[in-house]
Design an enzyme around this catalytic site. Structure first.
Site, PDB file in Angstrom:
ATOM      1  N   MET A 148       6.449   8.189  16.583  1.00  0.00           N
ATOM      2  CA  MET A 148       5.749   9.089  15.664  1.00  0.00           C
ATOM      3  C   MET A 148       6.745   9.532  14.597  1.00  0.00           C
ATOM      4  O   MET A 148       7.742  10.189  14.903  1.00  0.00           O
ATOM      5  CB  MET A 148       5.199  10.294  16.424  1.00  0.00           C
ATOM      6  CG  MET A 148       4.736  11.464  15.542  1.00  0.00           C
ATOM      7  SD  MET A 148       3.361  11.051  14.453  1.00  0.00           S
ATOM      8  CE  MET A 148       3.489  12.371  13.245  1.00  0.00           C
ATOM      9  N   ASN A 168      -9.782 -11.981   8.544  1.00  0.00           N
ATOM     10  CA  ASN A 168      -8.487 -11.338   8.424  1.00  0.00           C
ATOM     11  C   ASN A 168      -7.418 -12.249   9.015  1.00  0.00           C
ATOM     12  O   ASN A 168      -7.600 -13.463   9.080  1.00  0.00           O
ATOM     13  CB  ASN A 168      -8.522  -9.964   9.104  1.00  0.00           C
ATOM     14  CG  ASN A 168      -7.578  -8.966   8.479  1.00  0.00           C
ATOM     15  OD1 ASN A 168      -6.375  -9.050   8.657  1.00  0.00           O
ATOM     16  ND2 ASN A 168      -8.118  -8.015   7.721  1.00  0.00           N
ATOM     17  N   TRP A 169      -6.276 -11.695   9.463  1.00  0.00           N
ATOM     18  CA  TRP A 169      -5.184 -12.518   9.964  1.00  0.00           C
ATOM     19  C   TRP A 169      -5.500 -13.189  11.294  1.00  0.00           C
ATOM     20  O   TRP A 169      -4.774 -14.088  11.726  1.00  0.00           O
ATOM     21  CB  TRP A 169      -3.903 -11.698  10.103  1.00  0.00           C
ATOM     22  CG  TRP A 169      -4.003 -10.537  11.053  1.00  0.00           C
ATOM     23  CD1 TRP A 169      -4.259  -9.235  10.732  1.00  0.00           C
ATOM     24  CD2 TRP A 169      -3.861 -10.569  12.475  1.00  0.00           C
ATOM     25  NE1 TRP A 169      -4.288  -8.452  11.862  1.00  0.00           N
ATOM     26  CE2 TRP A 169      -4.038  -9.246  12.957  1.00  0.00           C
ATOM     27  CE3 TRP A 169      -3.587 -11.585  13.404  1.00  0.00           C
ATOM     28  CZ2 TRP A 169      -3.969  -8.920  14.301  1.00  0.00           C
ATOM     29  CZ3 TRP A 169      -3.521 -11.258  14.759  1.00  0.00           C
ATOM     30  CH2 TRP A 169      -3.709  -9.941  15.191  1.00  0.00           C
ATOM     31  N   ASP A 196      -8.259  -6.097  -2.704  1.00  0.00           N
ATOM     32  CA  ASP A 196      -7.437  -6.384  -1.524  1.00  0.00           C
ATOM     33  C   ASP A 196      -7.876  -7.669  -0.840  1.00  0.00           C
ATOM     34  O   ASP A 196      -7.744  -7.821   0.374  1.00  0.00           O
ATOM     35  CB  ASP A 196      -7.462  -5.215  -0.520  1.00  0.00           C
ATOM     36  CG  ASP A 196      -6.451  -5.398   0.619  1.00  0.00           C
ATOM     37  OD1 ASP A 196      -5.358  -5.936   0.352  1.00  0.00           O
ATOM     38  OD2 ASP A 196      -6.750  -5.022   1.765  1.00  0.00           O
ATOM     39  N   CYS A 212      -1.499  10.133   7.142  1.00  0.00           N
ATOM     40  CA  CYS A 212      -1.893  10.061   8.552  1.00  0.00           C
ATOM     41  C   CYS A 212      -2.866   8.933   8.882  1.00  0.00           C
ATOM     42  O   CYS A 212      -2.912   8.464  10.028  1.00  0.00           O
ATOM     43  CB  CYS A 212      -2.522  11.382   9.000  1.00  0.00           C
ATOM     44  SG  CYS A 212      -1.573  12.851   8.559  1.00  0.00           S
ATOM     45  N   GLU A 231       0.808  -1.222   0.000  1.00  0.00           N
ATOM     46  CA  GLU A 231       0.000   0.000   0.000  1.00  0.00           C
ATOM     47  C   GLU A 231       0.841   1.272   0.000  1.00  0.00           C
ATOM     48  O   GLU A 231       0.310   2.358  -0.204  1.00  0.00           O
ATOM     49  CB  GLU A 231      -0.920   0.028   1.228  1.00  0.00           C
ATOM     50  CG  GLU A 231      -2.067  -0.951   1.185  1.00  0.00           C
ATOM     51  CD  GLU A 231      -1.643  -2.385   1.430  1.00  0.00           C
ATOM     52  OE1 GLU A 231      -2.306  -3.293   0.911  1.00  0.00           O
ATOM     53  OE2 GLU A 231      -0.632  -2.597   2.134  1.00  0.00           O
TER      54      GLU A 231
END
Length: 712
Positions: A676, A415-416, A326, A632, A204
């Site tokens: 961050m 999902n996982w 996806d 973000c 991505e």
């Protein structure tokens, strides 16, 4: 509480392991040699030796002390506060009374499994090694591996590190990715036959060509590497499988990398000496961009079998030819011997439930599809053609006209979060999720699109500039019969982030919940037998083990993962697991445990700040919106509504003050110790635009809240 948060906070930031010889001497002496024989042994239940307990990935334990009758007596035996951890997604391992686990930033610990006493700790300094890759990675990983006295961990910045299991001292370290590319590791390593296998993620966030690598566990030297998708044909092909795959691609896909990253879904099959890979989605997601003339795009979204010794291609089954939603197949691959025809003759099969909403049973000797059926709401296909193995797609589902609402969304029907299989009941226990997505590429420049560089762009919009409200998604724990391909029972769970499961011979299924619940269900009937609220959201799956004849159940509690960070929204924010609000924990339960549950911190929902002297500029909001989505969203959530992984920017005083905002975003004031990332290239005008976008989302949230209050 047996251990204090203050005592355990010591040493978390050290770069080398802390060896505690006295503590280790108190632990049980090692007697188990963790090798191929031990990892193939399905009968032993004392240890939990691998991600799925052993090579078969069933997450099934033969222990019976905790069963459908006794489970109501479960109580907390001990807990370990983890005040500097954040996202805890991993599966701990237990070997001869010692429990090993990796936490945030791959900090790894060994503790006495009976008491929770810390033996050693190792900090790989992932933030320091990451550099710009902090922008495209989280703090979490899903676990570690053990082989003959060696612990192998993977770091989010792409390293494999081997540690001495007794002391935590580093033996070797290998960088498995190109440090200049936006690649990361969030999965777990897989060990077999003296090798350790790892993949990576990153499709991505930039041009990415997926691959898996096998390293010698004694030296860290590369043994073999296999690429999931072909590169530029002019450069030649690494092996015949790449040449075969290239015939299924069109255009100049190599400029976009192609994708196919293997970030999860690694299984070693000892009976055929093969590696089974669950491969990822394309780079970018939208096939119109990466392969404009169509094509199946091998080996995206596939189960691929490789020779374990050489990495040579053996066979594949593709779940989504030409994938464009996806719907990757990076979910767990479970091995079992199944009597598919009721004649007593068992087939050596694999079971797989990828994102796309179907459950597959495949002959693992040759890759032939044996069974396939929907487990959730699916609108992109009506079924699977059993003659060809290909999905029967619904016209228009590929958003051919530019826009389409499709079920399931990119988070998948599964999902996982690991499913489990009980050979005793013959059922698979799957954490299912159901949510739609509105794919829209009408604003995408198909011809001029270029891969991002350390930013997010999938070449299709999904509304990530907007908040995700409660109630759009549903989820449940389902018991699935893989032979009859029917649901046997179902228990509802909350929203869309649905943690993994574990099942025992005592006919008990354990699962945590994002609402803080940890529950036990009857494996046959689905009846809820026991539940406790741990006061914080759960993402990780549980394990069970035995020490001195006593069975324990352990679980890491720390809300995190892509659903929490990338999506988030009011759907997850409503639970009150705000950033920093609750202390993370490792909990261990046993029958008649008497330790009081710790006070981890009350639920807290941050209130958006709307300064009276700040006037939102619509033009700056429009400019800031794509910047927020690309830079973000992956941590702070869709629509600036955080699910708890990172601070809710709408409620942050830092965003109100442009100088403070600049200090963090441009100057990296919070790189250490919070991770961050720094964005030096974001200009002052871009920063102001981001500020106005966040302020606009805060105003919308306040107005929505006031409107809802008036209706009540």
């Amino acid at each position: 509480m047996r251990l204090s948060a203050r005592g355990l906070a010591v040493g978390v930031t050290l770069s080398l392991a802390i060896a505690l010889p006295l503590g280790f001497n108190a632990a049980r002496a090692a007697t188990t040699t963790v090798d191929a024989a031990a990892l193939s042994d399905q009968a032993q239940g004392k240890n939990w030796l691998a991600y799925g307990r052993n090579f078969y990935e069933q997450r099934y334990s033969p222990l019976t002390q905790i069963n459908t009758e006794s489970v109501k007596r479960l109580g907390l035996e001990w807990n370990m506060p983890l005040p500097k951890d954040r996202s805890l997604l991993g599966t701990p391992l237990v070997v001869d009374g010692v429990l090993y686990f990796s936490g945030s930033w791959s900090v790894t610990r060994a503790i006495e499994a009976k008491t929770g006493k810390l033996l050693w700790e190792f900090d790989p300094k992932s933030i320091e090694h990451a550099g710009d890759r902090l922008r495209v990675m989280w703090d979490s990983n899903r676990g570690l591996a053990y082989w003959k006295g060696t612990i192998v961990i993977c770091t989010i910045d792409g390293r494999l590190i081997a540690l001495d299991a007794k002391t935590g001292k580093q033996r070797w370290s290998t960088q498995t990715t190109d440090k200049s590319k936006p690649l990361y590791i969030s999965g777990h390593p897989k060990v077999f036959r003296g090798l350790v296998l790892i993949g990576n993620g990153g499709t991505e966030f930039g041009a990415s060509r997926g691959y898996v690598s096998a390293y010698h566990i004694t030296t860290g030297k590369l043994a073999w590497r296999w690429f999931v998708v072909p590169g530029n044909p002019k450069d030649g092909f690494e092996d015949p499988s790449q040449e075969m795959a290239a015939k299924t691609w069109t255009g100049e896909w190599w400029k976009f990398g192609g994708g196919g990253n293997v970030w999860n879904g690694l299984t070693y099959d000892p009976e055929f000496n093969q590696i089974l890979l669950g491969t990822g989605n394309g780079s970018p997601w939208n096939r119109k961009v990466r392969s404009p003339g169509g094509g199946d795009n091998l080996f995206l979204c596939s189960i691929v079998a490789l020779d374990a010794d050489t990495g040579k291609y053996k066979w594949h089954y593709q779940t989504n030819p030409g994938e464009t939603w996806d719907y990757n197949s990076s979910m767990d691959i479970v091995l079992a011997d199944l009597d598919l025809n009721g004649n007593g003759k068992k087939t050596k099969a694999l079971m797989h439930a990828p994102k796309n909403g179907f459950f597959y049973v495949v002959d693992r000797s040759n890759g032939k599809l044996l069974k396939a059926e929907k487990i959730a709401k699916v609108t992109w296909a009506t079924g699977i053609d059993m003659k060809t193995g290909r999905p029967i797609e619904v016209e228009g589902a590929r958003y051919e006209d530019g826009e389409e609402v499709v079920w399931p969304g990119p988070l998948g029907a599964h999902n996982w979060h690991a499913m489990s299989y009980s050979p005793k009941t013959g059922l698979v226990y799957i954490p299912k999720s159901e949510q739609p997505a509105q794919f829209n590429d009408t604003k995408i420049k198909m011809v001029d699109w270029r891969s991002p560089y350390f930013a997010t762009d999938t070449a299709v919009g999904m509304g990530l500039e907007n908040d995700v409200p409660p109630g759009v998604s549903t989820s449940s724990l389902i018991a699935w019969d893989p032979i009859k391909q029917v649901k046997v029972w179902e228990q509802p769970t909350k929203e869309f982030w649905n943690p993994g499961t574990m099942v025992t011979a005592g006919d008990v299924v354990f699962q945590g919940g994002i609402d803080g619940s940890f529950s036990a269900y009857h494996a046959v009937s689905g009846e809820k037998l026991w539940s406790v609220n741990l006061g914080s959201g759960i993402s990780a799956p549980p394990i069970t083990y035995e020490v001195d004849g006593k069975q324990y159940v352990s679980l890491l509690v720390g809300f995190g993962g892509a659903g929490v960070s990338f999506v988030g929204g009011e759907a997850l924010r409503q639970f009150g697991w705000a950033y920093g609000a609750q202390t993370r924990q490792l909990y261990t339960f046993a029958l008649d445990g008497k330790t009081p549950l710790p006070k981890v911190g009350d639920p807290f929902i941050p209130k958006p700040i709307v300064p009276t002297d700040f006037k939102v500029d619509p033009a700056l909001v429009a400019k800031g919106e794509p910047l927020y989505v690309s830079h973000c969203t992956m941590c702070h959530g869709a629509g600036a509504a955080s699910g708890g992984y990172a601070p809710d920017l709408r409620a942050s005083p830092m965003v109100v003050s442009l100088p403070a905002f600049k200090a963090v975003v441009q100057n990296g004031a919070k790189v250490q110790p919070f991770g961050m990332p720094q964005f030096k290239e974001i200009s002052d005008s871009d920063l102001e635009a981001l500020q106005h976008f966040v302020r606009s989302r805060a105003e919308i949230a306040v107005k929505n809240s006031e409107s809802a209050a008036k209706k009540e």
